[in-house]
Structure formats: structure tokens, C-alpha cells
Design a protein around this motif. Sequence first.
Motif, PDB file in Angstrom:
ATOM      1  N   GLU A  40       0.847  -1.193   0.000  1.00 55.25           N
ATOM      2  CA  GLU A  40       0.000   0.000   0.000  1.00 55.25           C
ATOM      3  C   GLU A  40       0.879   1.238   0.000  1.00 55.25           C
ATOM      4  O   GLU A  40       1.818   1.340   0.796  1.00 55.25           O
ATOM      5  CB  GLU A  40      -0.891   0.026   1.249  1.00 55.25           C
ATOM      6  CG  GLU A  40      -1.969  -1.024   1.267  1.00 55.25           C
ATOM      7  CD  GLU A  40      -2.908  -0.847   2.446  1.00 55.25           C
ATOM      8  OE1 GLU A  40      -3.323   0.301   2.688  1.00 55.25           O
ATOM      9  OE2 GLU A  40      -3.219  -1.848   3.115  1.00 55.25           O
ATOM     10  N   ARG A  44      -2.787   7.673   0.325  1.00 57.04           N
ATOM     11  CA  ARG A  44      -3.907   6.931  -0.247  1.00 57.04           C
ATOM     12  C   ARG A  44      -4.294   7.444  -1.632  1.00 57.04           C
ATOM     13  O   ARG A  44      -4.811   6.679  -2.459  1.00 57.04           O
ATOM     14  CB  ARG A  44      -5.128   7.036   0.686  1.00 57.04           C
ATOM     15  CG  ARG A  44      -4.956   6.332   2.005  1.00 57.04           C
ATOM     16  CD  ARG A  44      -4.717   4.845   1.846  1.00 57.04           C
ATOM     17  NE  ARG A  44      -5.825   4.177   1.147  1.00 57.04           N
ATOM     18  CZ  ARG A  44      -5.702   3.020   0.513  1.00 57.04           C
ATOM     19  NH1 ARG A  44      -4.532   2.432   0.424  1.00 57.04           N
ATOM     20  NH2 ARG A  44      -6.743   2.468  -0.061  1.00 57.04           N
ATOM     21  N   ASP A  48      -4.323   1.998  -4.423  1.00 52.96           N
ATOM     22  CA  ASP A  48      -4.503   0.949  -3.416  1.00 52.96           C
ATOM     23  C   ASP A  48      -3.239   0.128  -3.208  1.00 52.96           C
ATOM     24  O   ASP A  48      -2.974  -0.367  -2.109  1.00 52.96           O
ATOM     25  CB  ASP A  48      -5.654   0.027  -3.826  1.00 52.96           C
ATOM     26  CG  ASP A  48      -6.980   0.772  -3.903  1.00 52.96           C
ATOM     27  OD1 ASP A  48      -7.432   1.239  -2.836  1.00 52.96           O
ATOM     28  OD2 ASP A  48      -7.543   0.884  -4.998  1.00 52.96           O
ATOM     29  N   LYS A 483     -12.417  -1.836   4.281  1.00 52.50           N
ATOM     30  CA  LYS A 483     -10.983  -2.034   4.033  1.00 52.50           C
ATOM     31  C   LYS A 483     -10.238  -2.313   5.340  1.00 52.50           C
ATOM     32  O   LYS A 483      -9.350  -3.181   5.411  1.00 52.50           O
ATOM     33  CB  LYS A 483     -10.394  -0.787   3.355  1.00 52.50           C
ATOM     34  CG  LYS A 483      -8.880  -0.825   3.157  1.00 52.50           C
ATOM     35  CD  LYS A 483      -8.452  -1.998   2.276  1.00 52.50           C
ATOM     36  CE  LYS A 483      -6.964  -1.939   1.960  1.00 52.50           C
ATOM     37  NZ  LYS A 483      -6.087  -2.065   3.116  1.00 52.50           N
TER      38      LYS A 483
END
Length: 561
Positions: A40, A44, A48, A483
Motif C-alpha cells: 500500500e 492513499r 490501493d 478495508k
Amino acid sequence: MSLYARIAHKIERNLAEAAAKAKTQGELNFGELPSFVLEEPRERQHGDLATNLGMVLAKQVKRSPREVAEILIRHLETENTWIESSEIAGPGFINFRLNPRWLGGVIPEVLREGKAYGRVNLGRGEKVQVEFVSANPTGLLHMGNARGAALGDSLASLLEMAGYEVSREFYINDAGNQIHNFALSLEARYFQILGQDAPIPEGGYHGEDLLDTVQRLIDRDGSKYLSMDAGLRREFLVRYALAEKMGQIRETLKDFGVEYDVWFSEQSLHDSGFVRSTMEEMEKKGYIYEKEGALWLKSTLFGDEKDEVVVRSNGIPTYFAADIAYHRNKFERGFDQVINIWGADHHGHVARMKGAMAALGIAPERLQIILMQLVRLIQNGEVVRMSKRSGQYITLRELMDEVGKDAARFTFILRDPDSTVEFDLDLAKSQSADNPVYYIQYAYARLCSILRQAGEMESEAGIPGERELELLLDSQEERALLKKMADFPDEISLAARLLEPHRLARYVLDLAGLFHTFYNSHRVLVEEEDLRRARLALIRSTRQVIANVLGILGVSAPERM
């Protein structure tokens, strides 16, 4: 492996296949595919998942990282990977954005697995012993012991969740010089209560709890031990006091949510001759020599500044000798890994103990030692001074009476063991969002409340279908919650690998925060039946994950607050 990890693993394989295809077609010329990372991104907004494969291949293929990344993307098979888009960023990273529909698989997985959700098979049944607290039974448990208890117990539960076979052990220090000083201190208190002048000896124990212990003995038996031989009197006083202290320690730890599989007596190592045979074994291997009538371990071979005495000139083994024998005994009981939780003041003991294991033919990496920093107690904004020797210290029992088990355990677990804990009594008692454990438990109670309210409306509590679950994917708050729950099995794996239960405390704090954000933005019990069913499934899943984490941490999950 979690749903998210399975997706990432599939993309990893496809990236390797894309590189192989480009090699076959003559676009990339390299030998063996170098190791690369798919993870990751920190930010953000970058997607993803991100990989550095283009960058690590660039040097071998003598092309720019961005060119390599373009070739990889062209050959990448994206079917069944949930990849929605790919883009090249910075010097040659490849960022992937996943179709949020993958999140629809999280709720069915959580609800099907229930209490087992998050369980992984990292340990594959490997036998691990976790030894923690092991306080001298010369007084009551204090704040430092409380931190060790919370840390050790939650670590053991974490390792169990990660597929290890775990044994919790308490080492009873019922032999050696501290017990001799304990006997003299008890005798002095006995004389004092009976009106005689008897100072506490140098190196003795001043805790007022000893007065209570001796007073109970006098209430029962009076002064009949005054005329007894001094050696017999001290032996009897110690036997009586140890039994009482260990009983109090066991009861207090049980109330703190800690139950041990084994209570191991140091004295048993001496009585069985195991300490002596261990020293003989090390002497035979050439690691022990005699000097001035004492036996010395060549601990300078293991990085010590000087060699250490293991048997004094009077023939009495040192505590270090007993500790070496104890650790040898642990491995002879069949443990694959042994984990000790020690106070930071034992840091100098780490290298020499690992060295002693190496001298006995035991791989030192099988012994792992977690050093734990001090606890500072804060009240009304000021540090409360504590000293076990002077008797001015806060006991674990007093702490639980003051703030409760849950607040105490969570506060200790929340911080990395290598960090000093500032335990704010006022904050731990407060019923506000500033109190982490209250914040999490309030989230859990609110989840339960929603489900109670839904009881009359929801006759079917099964798993919603794919079409219903897709209704959750339009909202950022719902996607974030899904998530986070998808991450839980991977958090278990990482925390177990690093021996860091505090990661789970932070995880559940974040999860509670995401739920509160969702709750403040969306109604659950809406009129639209499909959306209501989907959101109630989200509520049930969130409740399950929070309960699973709190169970590992030894913190209760109240249904009402």
C-alpha cells in the motif's frame, strides 16, 4: 491469508509473469527476476497498491524505470485481479487502483468465520513459551508488573491467533539472596510487632504489606516462634509468607485476566541438582573456570565487559547460574521458541543469557527477549513517586480498584514496550473520547444497540447477497470500514512476526474511529430493505472484528454502557 492479501498475491504473480513475457518477446533482457515490493502506498491518493518492480529491473535491462514500467503494464494480465487502473508515478513506481467491488467479499468472510476471523497459520503449530511478570514473591505486584502482565498475556493470545502452540509461564524466584533478605525482613517485623527493637536489615524489604503478613501469623499463632532457633524461625516465616504472597499474586493476576499454564519454582532447580549439572556441563565444554575458589563463566566471549561468577567461593550458585539452568530446562521441555519479557534494567543480561545458551549448544536466536520500559503514574497532572523498597508504590490491585482491569490493560498494551508509559489515572477513569478504551468499548456498545433496535425489523440475520453488498461501496465511510476489516488477518500476521501486540491496540482504536465516522454520516435502520440489510451486516461484521481484537488484548466488550 486474507481476502486483500490474496488479491495482492495474485497481482504479484501476474507482475512476475508480465516480466517473463516481456523477456520472452525480447523487450526486457534480464537474468533472474529481482525481488520487488507490492504494498500500500503511504499516500492513499496514489492508489490501493504500488510496486517498485520497474525500478529494480531498470539497471539490469539498461532502460529507464519509467520505460520498464510501461512495458510491464502492457504485458500485465488484469483479469481476476480487481485492478481498475494502472499508472506510472514518480521515478517509475506503478500504482494500481482496485475496483471497490472487491470490498463486497469482506463481510461474507467475517460473518462466516466469526470468532476465528483473523486467525492465520503463521506458526504452523510451533511450540512457544512466553514467560512474563515472574515477580519476586517478596511483596505485592506493582505497576511495572502490571505492564508486563498485560503485554505478556496479550502477546501469548496473539501468537495463539497466529497458529502457535503457546504456554504461559511464571518463574517463582523462591531461592537465593533475595529470599534470605526476605527472611531477615520478616523476622524484624515479627520482633517489632511483639515489642522488640529490630531494624530492617540492609538490603531488606520495607513494604508495609509485610507487617500485615506477620500480623496475620501472630493473630493465628501468637509469639511462640520467639523462642525458636533463628534458622528454623526464618525458614518457617519465609514458608508462611511465600505461600501467602504467591496466593495473592495468583489471585491478583487472575482478576487481571491472566492465567498461567505453568508456575515454575526456582528452588526446584536446586533441589533436583539441575543447576549443578548445568554448571558441570558448561565446565566440560570449557566455558567455566575456577578462580579464587569460585566458578566463573567466560561471559566476555559473549560481549560482556567481564566474566561472571556462577558459583560463589562458598559453593552457593548465583542467580545467574540458576537462570542459565532454567533456560536450559525450558528448551529441554521441547519449546521451539522461548520469549521472555524483562524490565529494561535487565538489558545487560540479554547478551550473556543468549551466549550461555550458545555455550550449551542451543541456537541463541531461539531465545527472544522483549525489554519493557518503566511506567510513570500521573495524577492531577503530576508524577506519583513510587519505590518498591520503601513501600511507597501503587499495587496492581489498587490500580484495578481505581480504573478497572480494561483501562489498565489497554493503556499498557497501547504503547510499544520500548516506550515509557505515562499512565494518567484521571484519563483512564474518564468517560470521554479522549480515553482510548472507553472510545472503543463505546463503539462496541453502540454496535450492539443498533442490532438490538433492529431486532424487530430483522427476522433474517444471514449474509446479504452481492447486489445488496454493492450498495455499501458508494460511500467513502463504508469503504474505509470494510478495508480496515479486510486488513485484520494481515495485522495479526505482522504483529505476531514482530512480537508487537500494541499494533492490534492501535488497529482497534482506528477501527472504532472509522465506525464512529460512519455512524455520524449514515443511518443504518433505513426504510430501503436491501440497504438496511447490507448496513446491518456491516454492523455485525464490525462488532465481530472489534470483539476478536479485544479478546486477544484481554479487554472486555460490553454490550451496554
